[in-house]
Design an enzyme around this catalytic site. Structure first.
Site, PDB file in Angstrom:
ATOM      1  N   GLY A  11      21.411 -22.770 -30.138  1.00 14.56           N
ATOM      2  CA  GLY A  11      22.158 -23.341 -31.263  1.00 14.56           C
ATOM      3  C   GLY A  11      23.609 -22.892 -31.206  1.00 14.56           C
ATOM      4  O   GLY A  11      23.876 -21.721 -30.949  1.00 14.56           O
ATOM      5  N   ARG A  72      19.342 -27.260 -25.477  1.00 14.38           N
ATOM      6  CA  ARG A  72      18.006 -26.649 -25.425  1.00 14.38           C
ATOM      7  C   ARG A  72      17.387 -27.193 -24.133  1.00 14.38           C
ATOM      8  O   ARG A  72      17.396 -28.403 -23.885  1.00 14.38           O
ATOM      9  CB  ARG A  72      17.161 -27.077 -26.616  1.00 14.38           C
ATOM     10  CG  ARG A  72      17.901 -26.896 -27.944  1.00 14.38           C
ATOM     11  CD  ARG A  72      17.412 -25.705 -28.725  1.00 14.38           C
ATOM     12  NE  ARG A  72      18.044 -25.690 -30.040  1.00 14.38           N
ATOM     13  CZ  ARG A  72      18.284 -24.585 -30.738  1.00 14.38           C
ATOM     14  NH1 ARG A  72      17.986 -23.407 -30.245  1.00 14.38           N
ATOM     15  NH2 ARG A  72      18.817 -24.633 -31.921  1.00 14.38           N
ATOM     16  N   ASP A 103      18.562 -15.014 -29.119  1.00  9.07           N
ATOM     17  CA  ASP A 103      17.418 -14.354 -28.461  1.00  9.07           C
ATOM     18  C   ASP A 103      16.814 -15.172 -27.323  1.00  9.07           C
ATOM     19  O   ASP A 103      16.494 -14.639 -26.264  1.00  9.07           O
ATOM     20  CB  ASP A 103      16.306 -14.131 -29.493  1.00  9.07           C
ATOM     21  CG  ASP A 103      16.459 -12.795 -30.188  1.00  9.07           C
ATOM     22  OD1 ASP A 103      17.283 -11.987 -29.734  1.00  9.07           O
ATOM     23  OD2 ASP A 103      15.743 -12.563 -31.189  1.00  9.07           O
ATOM     24  N   THR A 125      25.033 -16.465 -32.996  1.00  9.93           N
ATOM     25  CA  THR A 125      24.134 -17.336 -33.773  1.00  9.93           C
ATOM     26  C   THR A 125      24.493 -17.200 -35.240  1.00  9.93           C
ATOM     27  O   THR A 125      24.791 -16.092 -35.713  1.00  9.93           O
ATOM     28  CB  THR A 125      22.642 -16.974 -33.570  1.00  9.93           C
ATOM     29  OG1 THR A 125      21.910 -17.436 -34.704  1.00  9.93           O
ATOM     30  CG2 THR A 125      22.392 -15.493 -33.434  1.00  9.93           C
ATOM     31  N   ASP A 127      22.469 -17.403 -37.561  1.00 11.67           N
ATOM     32  CA  ASP A 127      21.318 -16.847 -38.278  1.00 11.67           C
ATOM     33  C   ASP A 127      21.367 -15.322 -38.430  1.00 11.67           C
ATOM     34  O   ASP A 127      20.655 -14.763 -39.249  1.00 11.67           O
ATOM     35  CB  ASP A 127      20.008 -17.224 -37.563  1.00 11.67           C
ATOM     36  CG  ASP A 127      19.865 -18.728 -37.390  1.00 11.67           C
ATOM     37  OD1 ASP A 127      20.342 -19.457 -38.277  1.00 11.67           O
ATOM     38  OD2 ASP A 127      19.278 -19.168 -36.380  1.00 11.67           O
ATOM     39  N   ASP A 129      20.067 -13.145 -36.508  1.00 10.05           N
ATOM     40  CA  ASP A 129      18.685 -12.684 -36.337  1.00 10.05           C
ATOM     41  C   ASP A 129      18.492 -11.847 -35.075  1.00 10.05           C
ATOM     42  O   ASP A 129      17.373 -11.683 -34.603  1.00 10.05           O
ATOM     43  CB  ASP A 129      17.734 -13.897 -36.317  1.00 10.05           C
ATOM     44  CG  ASP A 129      18.066 -14.881 -35.197  1.00 10.05           C
ATOM     45  OD1 ASP A 129      19.118 -14.727 -34.541  1.00 10.05           O
ATOM     46  OD2 ASP A 129      17.279 -15.817 -34.987  1.00 10.05           O
ATOM     47  N   ARG A 171      16.807 -19.989 -39.919  1.00  9.23           N
ATOM     48  CA  ARG A 171      15.555 -19.987 -39.132  1.00  9.23           C
ATOM     49  C   ARG A 171      14.562 -18.980 -39.706  1.00  9.23           C
ATOM     50  O   ARG A 171      14.113 -19.128 -40.811  1.00  9.23           O
ATOM     51  CB  ARG A 171      15.841 -19.720 -37.654  1.00  9.23           C
ATOM     52  CG  ARG A 171      16.196 -21.004 -36.911  1.00  9.23           C
ATOM     53  CD  ARG A 171      15.677 -20.983 -35.502  1.00  9.23           C
ATOM     54  NE  ARG A 171      16.477 -20.096 -34.673  1.00  9.23           N
ATOM     55  CZ  ARG A 171      16.419 -20.078 -33.347  1.00  9.23           C
ATOM     56  NH1 ARG A 171      15.616 -20.895 -32.707  1.00  9.23           N
ATOM     57  NH2 ARG A 171      17.160 -19.249 -32.654  1.00  9.23           N
TER      58      ARG A 171
END
Ligand code: ADP
Length: 319
Positions: A11, A72, A103, A125, A127, A129, A171
């Site tokens: 992303g 992707r 990740d 990212t 996110d 995360d 996410r």
């Protein structure tokens, strides 16, 4: 090392261009040539690799997205595809690679590292995360976008004594929801860390209106629940008009804000420096104020810490 390449994967996140710019400029500084790979691991396998010059990276420091494109590409999980990528780098004498992504991208980077390419991962990212860094490139820009949008919703919610249910991205990570919730003074947040309890959510909104508040804001991380249904349920239970807004992909775009630019620049410089010393198999992270490095193995096996004190703040400040 004389030649290095860079790709962006997974992303996209605001600040990826800042990192690409700093990689090219740092490569020049350390006497190396930089190459760009189009569309992440897909371009690496399809031999879409080209020299990146100073000219390619002028005036991109304030541009969202990534000039290299991202994709992707599940095929990259197969070793035969990875071996083709390695060949494509080797035939150009490119010895080092910087992978900018999350990740998933780091798993691809780790595979290349094991196949002998000196590879560095930069965490990018929206996110936030990634366990091996306090903050990832792009998180604060996405947060600013979410906060700005929710502030606007609050204006109109206040005028009409409404409840706004706002879905943010993230996410499987609640950081965007948590930080946005604190920054806009929301009544309640629903994130993967808090879980979703419909009656509790409705009760909190009801309590707020019972205290004569003119509006209420509930921030919900994507995939936690259907926010349109939740809005209907809140409206039914409180009799206050309730609207759901899904912020969606606007959170991915836009001009990177200052902290993301500084973070991306510092991390990119560190990555190029490490490659100039012929070091690979590293993920760069920010730990409090300092950059640090982990092997892909260490970085990918770390557990994220939930900022529990921050979660406490949301409940504590709504009285
Ligand atoms: P992110 O990097 O943002 O977490 P993804 O999880 O979609 O995004 O991963 C991005 C890309 O990284 C994938 O499309 C694929 O090309 C590559 N990738 C993901 N997991 C692996 C894996 N286990 N092995 C090799 N490549 C992977």
């Amino acid at each position: 090392m004389k030649k290095i390449a860079v790709l962006t994967s997974g992303g996209d996140a605001p600040g990826m261009n800042v990192a690409i710019r700093a990689i090219v400029r740092s490569a020049i500084h350390y006497g190396m040539e930089a190459y760009g790979v189009q569309d992440g691991f897909k371009g690496l396998s399809e031999n879409d690799i080209f020299p990146l010059t100073r000219k390619h990276v002028t005036r991109i420091i304030n541009r969202g997205g990534t000039i290299l494109g991202s994709a992707r590409y599940p095929e990259f999980k197969e070793e035969k595809t990875q071996l083709i990528a390695v060949e494509n780098l080797k035939k150009r004498d490119i010895e080092g690679l910087i992978v900018i992504g999350g990740d998933g991208s780091f798993r691809g980077a780790q595979a290349l590292s094991k196949l002998g390419i000196r590879t560095i991962g930069l965490p990018a990212t929206i996110d936030n995360d990634i366990a091996s860094t306090d903050y990832s490139i792009g998180f604060f820009t996405a947060l600013d976008t979410a906060v700005e949008s929710i502030d606007k919703l609050r204006d109109t919610s206040f005028s009409h004594q409404r409840c706004s249910v706002v879905e943010v991205m993230g996410r499987h990570c609640g950081d965007l929801g948590l930080y946005a919730g604190i920054a806009v003074g929301s009544e309640f947040i629903v994130t993967p860390e808090t879980g979703f309890d419909k009656s509790k959510t409705i009760a909190e909104v009801k309590k707020s209106f019972d205290r004569n508040k003119r509006h209420a804001i509930v921030v919900v991380t994507e995939n936690m629940t259907d926010v349109h249904q939740l809005a209907k349920d809140i409206e039914k239970a409180t009799t206050h008009e309730t609207r759901a807004t899904v912020l969606g992909h606007v959170q991915r775009g836009g001009t990177p804000q200052a902290f993301d630019r500084v973070l991306a620049t510092e991390m990119a410089e560190r990555a190029v420096y490490l490659l100039s010393k012929s070091l690979g198999d590293k993920v760069i992270g920010l730990n409090r104020k300092d950059l640090e490095e982990f092997s892909f193995e260490e970085a990918l096996s770390m557990k994220r810490e939930t900022p529990s004190k921050r979660y406490g703040l949301v409940g504590q400040l709504k009285n």
